[in-house]
Scaffold this motif. Structure first.
Motif, PDB file in Angstrom:
ATOM      1  N   THR A 164       0.830  -1.201   0.000  1.00 50.59           N
ATOM      2  CA  THR A 164       0.000   0.000   0.000  1.00 50.59           C
ATOM      3  C   THR A 164       0.863   1.250   0.000  1.00 50.59           C
ATOM      4  OG1 THR A 164      -1.812  -1.130   1.120  1.00 50.59           O
ATOM      5  CG2 THR A 164      -1.775   1.282   1.272  1.00 50.59           C
ATOM      6  N   THR A 191       2.888   1.673  -3.391  1.00 50.45           N
ATOM      7  CA  THR A 191       2.055   2.089  -4.518  1.00 50.45           C
ATOM      8  C   THR A 191       1.486   3.491  -4.305  1.00 50.45           C
ATOM      9  OG1 THR A 191       0.130   0.897  -3.616  1.00 50.45           O
ATOM     10  CG2 THR A 191       1.493  -0.276  -5.222  1.00 50.45           C
ATOM     11  N   ARG A 212      -0.383  -0.093 -12.736  1.00 48.72           N
ATOM     12  CA  ARG A 212      -1.155  -0.408 -11.528  1.00 48.72           C
ATOM     13  C   ARG A 212      -1.751  -1.816 -11.610  1.00 48.72           C
ATOM     14  NH1 ARG A 212      -2.958   4.928 -12.519  1.00 48.72           N
ATOM     15  NH2 ARG A 212      -1.923   6.356 -11.083  1.00 48.72           N
ATOM     16  N   LYS A 213      -2.254  -2.170 -12.777  1.00 49.26           N
ATOM     17  CA  LYS A 213      -2.823  -3.508 -12.976  1.00 49.26           C
ATOM     18  C   LYS A 213      -1.737  -4.572 -12.811  1.00 49.26           C
ATOM     19  CE  LYS A 213      -5.888  -6.518 -14.785  1.00 49.26           C
ATOM     20  NZ  LYS A 213      -5.782  -7.692 -13.941  1.00 49.26           N
ATOM     21  N   SER A 261      -0.942  -4.886  -9.103  1.00 52.98           N
ATOM     22  CA  SER A 261      -2.020  -5.480  -8.307  1.00 52.98           C
ATOM     23  C   SER A 261      -2.100  -6.991  -8.481  1.00 52.98           C
ATOM     24  CB  SER A 261      -3.371  -4.836  -8.658  1.00 52.98           C
ATOM     25  OG  SER A 261      -3.815  -5.262  -9.930  1.00 52.98           O
TER      26      SER A 261
END
Length: 169
Positions: free
Chosen positions: A14, A17, A114-115, A118
């Motif tokens: 967390t 990112t 981001r993908k 994740s």
């Protein structure tokens, strides 16, 4: 343009990112509202421009997260560039791009990144090595991207101030 401030407490993923997203939003804010001419303005003697920085960071996002981490081919516009003819193509060609296109290019690259993050464990290593055959963990890539984006946000501070006097994050 609102900055995405990182939380003060959180787990490693967390915080990593969120700090990267904060630096990304600083870069977007530095270029927000500028014309193509302003995005192409240089601060002598450097050839660096705000538009070039935005396009460079879009390339870096795709290179680290799509190409190196996931092992995918680089998406356009990078895939069809003759990098041997111009190793700094993204910096040189940005003056020909409309501001909205530069911003979209960076936003889309960040969304792909981001993908990728994740869906990947922090200890996962890059599928494609660097020129020396070295692989990097996703954790290392995130820290590197925070550093790279923050360094260029500092450049963007100087460029933006020279354009219209705007300072700060």
């Amino acid at each position: 343009m609102e900055l995405m401030e990182p939380e003060l407490v959180g787990d490693e993923r967390t915080l990593l990112t969120q700090f990267l997203d904060y630096q990304r939003s600083v870069m977007m804010r530095k270029a927000d509202g500028l014309t193509a001419e302003q995005l192409a303005r240089r601060l002598e003697p450097s050839e660096m421009t705000l538009g070039g920085l935005i396009k460079h960071l879009a390339l870096v996002e795709d290179n680290w997260f799509q190409s190196r981490l996931l092992g995918r081919d680089e998406p356009e516009p990078w895939a069809s560039v003759d990098w041997d003819a111009d190793p700094d193509w993204e910096f040189h060609s940005a003056k020909d791009d409309e501001p909205a296109e530069l911003m979209r290019l960076y936003q889309v690259a960040c969304e792909r990144s981001r993908k990728a993050v994740s869906d990947t464990d922090l200890d996962t290593v890059t599928l494609k090595p660097n020129r020396r055959g070295e692989h990097f963990s996703l954790r290392w890539v995130l820290i590197h991207m925070i550093e790279e984006t923050a360094r260029h946000a500092g450049h963007a501070d100087l460029l933006r101030e020279s354009i219209d006097g705007v300072t700060g994050d």
